[in-house]
Design a protein around this motif. Structure first.
Motif, PDB file in Angstrom:
ATOM      1  N   ASP A 154       0.827  -1.200   0.000  1.00 19.07           N
ATOM      2  CA  ASP A 154       0.000   0.000   0.000  1.00 19.07           C
ATOM      3  C   ASP A 154       0.863   1.253   0.000  1.00 19.07           C
ATOM      4  OD1 ASP A 154      -2.637   1.382   0.387  1.00 19.07           O
ATOM      5  OD2 ASP A 154      -1.676   1.984   2.257  1.00 19.07           O
ATOM      6  N   PHE A 155       1.875   1.271   0.870  1.00 18.08           N
ATOM      7  CA  PHE A 155       2.756   2.442   0.904  1.00 18.08           C
ATOM      8  C   PHE A 155       3.503   2.618  -0.414  1.00 18.08           C
ATOM      9  CE2 PHE A 155       7.116   3.889   1.249  1.00 18.08           C
ATOM     10  CZ  PHE A 155       6.932   5.186   1.704  1.00 18.08           C
ATOM     11  N   ALA A 156       4.069   1.541  -0.909  1.00 14.13           N
ATOM     12  CA  ALA A 156       4.887   1.632  -2.114  1.00 14.13           C
ATOM     13  C   ALA A 156       4.081   2.098  -3.315  1.00 14.13           C
ATOM     14  CB  ALA A 156       5.528   0.277  -2.404  1.00 14.13           C
ATOM     15  N   ASN A 157       2.865   1.619  -3.440  1.00 15.71           N
ATOM     16  CA  ASN A 157       2.042   2.038  -4.574  1.00 15.71           C
ATOM     17  C   ASN A 157       1.647   3.510  -4.472  1.00 15.71           C
ATOM     18  OD1 ASN A 157       2.034  -0.413  -6.009  1.00 15.71           O
ATOM     19  ND2 ASN A 157       0.442  -1.249  -4.673  1.00 15.71           N
ATOM     20  N   LYS A 158       1.434   3.999  -3.255  1.00 16.62           N
ATOM     21  CA  LYS A 158       1.172   5.429  -3.091  1.00 16.62           C
ATOM     22  C   LYS A 158       2.396   6.242  -3.520  1.00 16.62           C
ATOM     23  CE  LYS A 158      -2.159   5.070   0.730  1.00 16.62           C
ATOM     24  NZ  LYS A 158      -2.384   5.325   2.183  1.00 16.62           N
ATOM     25  N   ALA A 159       3.585   5.773  -3.127  1.00 16.42           N
ATOM     26  CA  ALA A 159       4.809   6.485  -3.509  1.00 16.42           C
ATOM     27  C   ALA A 159       4.990   6.478  -5.017  1.00 16.42           C
ATOM     28  CB  ALA A 159       6.015   5.837  -2.814  1.00 16.42           C
ATOM     29  N   ARG A 160       4.733   5.334  -5.659  1.00 13.43           N
ATOM     30  CA  ARG A 160       4.893   5.268  -7.111  1.00 13.43           C
ATOM     31  C   ARG A 160       3.886   6.184  -7.812  1.00 13.43           C
ATOM     32  NH1 ARG A 160       6.113  -0.862  -9.160  1.00 13.43           N
ATOM     33  NH2 ARG A 160       4.225  -1.443  -8.037  1.00 13.43           N
ATOM     34  N   GLN A 161       2.690   6.288  -7.280  1.00 14.20           N
ATOM     35  CA  GLN A 161       1.704   7.188  -7.873  1.00 14.20           C
ATOM     36  C   GLN A 161       2.152   8.640  -7.769  1.00 14.20           C
ATOM     37  OE1 GLN A 161      -2.001   6.306  -5.910  1.00 14.20           O
ATOM     38  NE2 GLN A 161      -2.130   4.242  -6.765  1.00 14.20           N
ATOM     39  N   ILE A 162       2.743   9.003  -6.635  1.00  7.25           N
ATOM     40  CA  ILE A 162       3.240  10.382  -6.472  1.00  7.25           C
ATOM     41  C   ILE A 162       4.345  10.660  -7.469  1.00  7.25           C
ATOM     42  CG2 ILE A 162       4.468  11.933  -4.904  1.00  7.25           C
ATOM     43  CD1 ILE A 162       2.975  10.540  -2.582  1.00  7.25           C
ATOM     44  N   TRP A 163       5.282   9.731  -7.593  1.00  8.47           N
ATOM     45  CA  TRP A 163       6.392   9.921  -8.535  1.00  8.47           C
ATOM     46  C   TRP A 163       5.882  10.043  -9.960  1.00  8.47           C
ATOM     47  CZ3 TRP A 163       9.581   5.748  -5.656  1.00  8.47           C
ATOM     48  CH2 TRP A 163      10.514   6.359  -4.820  1.00  8.47           C
ATOM     49  N   HIS A 164       4.972   9.165 -10.333  1.00  8.04           N
ATOM     50  CA  HIS A 164       4.483   9.189 -11.714  1.00  8.04           C
ATOM     51  C   HIS A 164       3.696  10.467 -11.990  1.00  8.04           C
ATOM     52  CE1 HIS A 164       3.324   7.728 -15.596  1.00  8.04           C
ATOM     53  NE2 HIS A 164       2.036   7.831 -15.299  1.00  8.04           N
ATOM     54  N   ALA A 165       2.911  10.928 -11.009  1.00  3.37           N
ATOM     55  CA  ALA A 165       2.150  12.163 -11.204  1.00  3.37           C
ATOM     56  C   ALA A 165       3.076  13.364 -11.371  1.00  3.37           C
ATOM     57  CB  ALA A 165       1.211  12.382 -10.017  1.00  3.37           C
ATOM     58  N   GLY A 166       4.257  13.312 -10.758  1.00  3.20           N
ATOM     59  CA  GLY A 166       5.208  14.412 -10.883  1.00  3.20           C
ATOM     60  C   GLY A 166       6.087  14.321 -12.104  1.00  3.20           C
ATOM     61  N   ASP A 167       5.934  13.248 -12.884  1.00  5.58           N
ATOM     62  CA  ASP A 167       6.761  13.073 -14.074  1.00  5.58           C
ATOM     63  C   ASP A 167       6.142  13.830 -15.245  1.00  5.58           C
ATOM     64  OD1 ASP A 167       8.904  12.173 -15.482  1.00  5.58           O
ATOM     65  OD2 ASP A 167       8.197  10.123 -15.732  1.00  5.58           O
ATOM     66  N   THR A 168       6.810  13.765 -16.387  1.00  4.87           N
ATOM     67  CA  THR A 168       6.324  14.440 -17.584  1.00  4.87           C
ATOM     68  C   THR A 168       4.920  13.946 -17.923  1.00  4.87           C
ATOM     69  OG1 THR A 168       8.590  14.556 -18.403  1.00  4.87           O
ATOM     70  CG2 THR A 168       6.818  14.924 -19.996  1.00  4.87           C
ATOM     71  N   PRO A 169       3.954  14.858 -18.160  1.00  3.11           N
ATOM     72  CA  PRO A 169       2.576  14.429 -18.472  1.00  3.11           C
ATOM     73  C   PRO A 169       2.534  13.523 -19.692  1.00  3.11           C
ATOM     74  CG  PRO A 169       2.652  16.777 -17.993  1.00  3.11           C
ATOM     75  CD  PRO A 169       4.079  16.317 -18.064  1.00  3.11           C
ATOM     76  N   GLY A 170       1.705  12.501 -19.598  1.00  2.84           N
ATOM     77  CA  GLY A 170       1.535  11.587 -20.724  1.00  2.84           C
ATOM     78  C   GLY A 170       2.598  10.525 -20.829  1.00  2.84           C
ATOM     79  N   ARG A 171       3.566  10.510 -19.910  1.00  3.96           N
ATOM     80  CA  ARG A 171       4.648   9.531 -20.011  1.00  3.96           C
ATOM     81  C   ARG A 171       4.205   8.180 -19.471  1.00  3.96           C
ATOM     82  NH1 ARG A 171       8.907   7.376 -17.323  1.00  3.96           N
ATOM     83  NH2 ARG A 171      10.779   7.039 -18.577  1.00  3.96           N
ATOM     84  N   HIS A 172       4.717   7.118 -20.086  1.00  4.75           N
ATOM     85  CA  HIS A 172       4.353   5.763 -19.664  1.00  4.75           C
ATOM     86  C   HIS A 172       4.946   5.419 -18.304  1.00  4.75           C
ATOM     87  CE1 HIS A 172       2.728   5.037 -23.534  1.00  4.75           C
ATOM     88  NE2 HIS A 172       3.881   5.025 -24.169  1.00  4.75           N
TER      89      HIS A 172
END
Length: 930
Positions: free
Chosen positions: A855-873
């Motif tokens: 649960d913690f790790a997936n929240k962290a990955r979501q934060i990282w991905h949301a802060g990445d370049t929009p539209g990136r895989h």
């Protein structure tokens, strides 16, 4: 009968009462009742002899209709929809034309005072941020650390300014009223934000449901994450996603409404594709392009695009081809894709001419996508099927085949005996598994004398099945230790004979959840095959499938040689190479897999195969990036090199005041790549969030590990980026040999990180650059997580940063490794991001703890991905995968890449025997005759 008493009093206006004033009496006299109110009858003193003429109805106002009955009448008589909520319309109806923001309700006005005070505070912050942006723009790029760093910093500040503007207005009821009334100005951030949220709550969900249900992904594009809303209309008819459109309607190009939710104008390209064109020769389907236009200019306030009347700089590469389907064929899907052109700029005349020439005869969506280096920002789809008008449409458009009718051919089923005969040479025969004594004799009669077999009652069985992480212990019935390639063949064939799954093991460091799917399996432990033999010419080394990194480094060092290896001394060498292989020499020699010359592989049916660029080249391609899906590598030849440096420098910096150093530290990390690829000598830089009880049991520190191939003087300019931040403590070692750098970094075979017994799990995510805001959010989440779950205090959040020059020199299509183009910080033809983020929880084995960690790790990955370049895989490093990632995230989003891997899987492993390490096929699936 006596008349009923009449009520002559007055009823006060109230917001809750949304019906006529005389009816308010019913609500007033029936507190807290749920049954329907009885109609109030008003007596008449003297009945009139003349019939009553009903008074004329007043015109209905969409701003004040406040009952369901009146709402329905408004829609029926005027075609207008009520404006705003019913509660708001009721308030306006009884408030005698008082402006909405001045409604005389105490709670309302008190709430507005608080909101206005908050808005004033946000406006002050906006003014301050605007001054900061102006100051940052006035400072020369050299003082920022380069033009790239300056642009990135200003862009982040501008994004924060947009966020402040939204927060200043988000709670203003007047803003919400104007938006609900349809008067929102999309030039303002708040209205774009509200429009985006409204789209995402319903219409986008429906769109993505249709896109996935109708397999637009992956049949048309491998991935789509729309950020703009696309509406389609043919004439007066608005098309919902997936609607059927008759042929006469779709003969004329549609109108598009491409609604952007980010400010500014940008140029886009529009593509319409049909992936359902029958191909009679191959008995399959091809794709057909129906329309392509580039240089289409849109903005949030100018979203309309008429494909039949493009204006300005827009250029049509392929004109509208009416959608058509031959009689008897299934329905055709027409996908409308909107691509943002690179940097949102328009194409020059020479670029358009090149595109026109390239796509004059045949259009390739894959090459077109690569040309813009992006995924679609908008998508829509409709369907067409043969109808009575289709022949006329095809004739007017000059399309052949209107007189052809397609008929389905029923596949002939093979008799069971014939089917079994065809598959008899491949299918693993599930004989009854004999008792352990019988199995011992069976193996002893076929294995070489130096091989060994162990069962659960053997004293050595526990150590042989013990893995680095208790999360992936699996369920094993027997362990075989082969002493030769021929012993591996025997193990595979006997496992097939008894229908037992098997798994090749070396260091046992895989942490993916798919390893837990093996049941009553055979472990083929390769540790005895740990030979490392340097060739006579000193250009290569033959390395056994059981050799670990420590053995490879030390054996080669004795001959004055090095090769690309991973950093962990206890991990295997060949196993990680099949999935990539990151290490300090990546800037010099590339990935570990880039150095494989040839391999001796045992396939799923027990066949020994020599694999190289000239022998079985397709399998050679697949093994380098997805090798765990295809065979067991008994041994492989690797390129070896003279050491590029005589010594290594290592430093370890501790930042106890981590919370206040996140922004400057990750700005410094970004500077490593600000003027081109990270220097190849700068082998690795690891920032790590961790708990060190010496400083605090609840507040994380940042530990930074720094490795440089060279002298301290050569490393100092790069180390200064971090020493300038004044670390709490610093440890340095220089003049280290290649055999000593792992020990200095606590990554050698005897270090604590190699110890077995705990639950180690990895949750990787590849990103383009460091986003300080996202990293701060993850830091706070990590701090909160440790505070709530102190049993996880041994867990860390790590950022692996490697030099990438050597890996960039390899053609991305030359191996199955998927993520060579992830890092586009500097070079659009770049390679895997040096910024690989993962959460590594370490804790005592426990199912409950597994769920908490995930649960913690997936929240962290979501934060990282949301802060990445929009539209990136979303991408994930195969060797670190947790097991919940998509196939595209592991093996690439290119359709051809996964298609090729699946085809080779079908050829070399039709029964999916190799399916326990991030498998391409995620079930025991049969590819053979049916």
């Amino acid at each position: 009968m006596a008349p009923r008493a009449q009520f002559t009093g007055s009823v006060q206006n109230c917001l809750r009462c949304s019906i006529r004033r005389d009816v308010c009496l019913a609500a007033w006299s029936r507190h807290f009742q749920t049954s329907a109110a009885r109609k109030i009858e008003v007596s008449i003193d003297a009945p009139s002899s003349a019939p009553e003429v009903p008074p004329p109805r007043r015109p209905l106002d969409p701003n004040t209709v406040a009952t369901p009955k009146l709402e329905r009448r408004l829609v029926r008589t005027t075609g207008q929809q009520p404006i705003g909520s019913r509660r708001r319309r009721a308030a306006l109806r009884i408030s005698k034309n008082i402006p909405f923001e001045q409604l005389p309700y105490q709670c309302f006005q008190e709430a507005r005072k608080l909101l206005l005070a908050d808005r004033e505070e946000k406006l002050k912050q906006i003014e301050e941020e605007q001054r900061r942006i102006a100051k940052a723009q006035s400072i020369p790029a050299e003082q920022h650390g380069g033009e790239y760093i300056k642009k990135g910093r200003v862009l982040r500040m501008q994004k924060y300014l947009e966020k402040l503007k939204i927060l200043a207005d988000i709670n203003d009821p007047v803003v919400k009223k104007r938006f609900e009334d349809g008067f929102g100005d999309l030039n303002r951030p708040i209205y774009r934000f509200l429009a985006d949220q409204q789209w995402r709550k319903q219409r986008r969900l429906i769109l993505m449901q249709r896109v996935n249900q109708m397999h637009v992904v992956p049949d048309v594009v491998p991935y789509v994450d729309p950020t703009a809303e696309v509406k389609v209309a043919f004439g007066r008819r608005n098309i919902q996603p997936g609607d059927f459109v008759d042929s006469r309607t779709s003969e004329i190009p549609p109108r598009l409404n491409v609604q952007l939710f980010e400010r500014g104008e940008r140029f886009v390209s529009v593509v319409v594709m049909d992936p359902d064109v029958p191909n009679l020769e191959t008995d399959g389907f091809d794709s057909r392009c129906h329309f392509v236009a580039v240089n289409v200019l849109i903005s949030p306030v100018s979203p309309l695009v008429s494909l039949s009347a493009l204006s300005g700089q827009a250029h049509i590469l392929r004109p509208w081809l009416p959608p058509h389907a031959q009689k008897g064929s299934p329905y055709h899907r027409l996908a409308i894709l909107v691509y943002e052109q690179k940097d949102g700029r328009g194409l020059e005349a020479d670029e358009i001419e090149k595109l026109t020439t390239r796509y004059k005869e045949q259009f390739s969506l894959r090459s077109f996508t690569q040309n813009f280096q992006n995924q679609p920002i908008g998508v829509h789809l409709f369907r067409t099927v043969w109808d009575d008008s289709m022949a006329g449409v095809m004739q007017r458009a000059g399309i052949e085949g209107a007189n052809i009718e397609l008929k389905r051919k029923k596949a002939e089923k093979l008799p069971y005996k014939k089917k079994d005969a065809i598959a008899s040479d491949l299918h693993p025969r599930a004989e009854t598994f004999p008792a352990s004594d019988d199995v011992q004799r069976l193996f002893d009669s076929q294995l070489s004398k130096n091989a060994a077999v162990f069962f659960p009652n053997s004293p050595q069985f526990g150590n042989l099945t013990d893995r680095w992480s208790a999360f992936t212990d699996g369920n094993l019935a027997v362990v075989i230790e082969p002493a030769s390639t021929e012993d591996i063949v025997v193990a595979v064939k006997l496992a097939n004979r008894f229908g037992l799954p098997f798994l090749a093991v070396n260091g046992g460091h895989g942490t993916t959840s798919s390893l837990n799917t093996i049941k009553r399996g055979v472990s083929i432990n390769l540790r005895a095959l740990n030979h490392v033999q340097v060739s006579q010419d000193g250009q290569s080394a033959l390395i056994g499938g059981g050799a670990n990194t420590h053995e490879v480094i030390n054996t080669l060092a004795a001959s004055g040689k090095v090769t690309a290896t991973t950093n962990g001394g206890c991990t295997g060498h060949v196993g990680p190479a099949l999935g990539g292989g990151f290490g300090r020499y990546r800037g010099f020699f590339g990935l570990v897999l880039d150095n494989i010359i040839d391999m001796t592989v045992v396939l799923a049916d027990g066949t020994i195969t020599h694999v190289s660029s000239t022998s079985n080249p397709d399998l050679y391609w697949a093994m380098k990036g997805a090798g765990q899906n295809f065979g067991i590598v008994a041994e492989a030849n690797f390129k070896i090199y003279d050491p590029p440096t005589s010594s290594w420098f290592y430093a370890e910096l501790t930042f106890a005041d981590a919370e206040h150093l996140i922004d400057p530290l990750f700005e410094a990390m970004n500077q490593l790549n600000s003027n081109g690829p990270q220097p190849k000598e700068l082998g690795s830089v690891y920032p790590i969030y961790a708990i060190n009880p010496q400083y605090s049991k609840t507040d994380p520190i940042i530990l930074l590990q720094f490795s440089y191939a060279g002298t301290p003087e050569q490393a100092q300019p790069w180390l200064d980026l971090f020493t300038n931040l004044r670390p709490t403590a610093m440890f340095k070692r220089d003049s280290l040999l290649s055999t000593e750098i792992q020990t200095a970094a606590s990554q050698d075979i005897d270090s604590p990180v190699c110890a077995h017994g705990s639950t180690w799990r990895l949750f990787p995510l590849g990103l383009k650059t460091y986003n300080a805001t996202a990293n701060r959010a993850v830091f706070n989440l990590y701090k909160q997580f440790i505070g709530e779950h102190p049993e996880f205090s041994g867990s860390v959040v790590q950022f692996e940063n490697y030099a990438s020059g050597g890996m960039r020199a390899i053609d991305a299509a030359s191996t199955a490794y998927a993520h060579r183009d992830d890092d586009i910080l500097v070079d659009p033809d770049g390679v895997l991001a040096p910024n690989l983020r993962s959460f590594a929880p370490v804790y005592a084995p426990s199912k409950a703890s597994d769920a908490i960690a995930s649960d913690f790790a997936n929240k962290a990955r979501q934060i990282w991905h949301a802060g990445d370049t929009p539209g990136r895989h979303v991408t994930a490093y195969l060797n670190y995968a947790n097991g919940d990632e998509s196939l595209e995230a592991l093996y690439g989003y290119e359709t051809w890449r996964l298609g090729r891997l699946r085809g080779l899987k079908k050829q070399y492993d039709p029964y999916n025997r190799f399916r326990f390490f991030n498998p391409i096929r995620r079930s025991h699936e049969y590819y053979g005759p049916s």
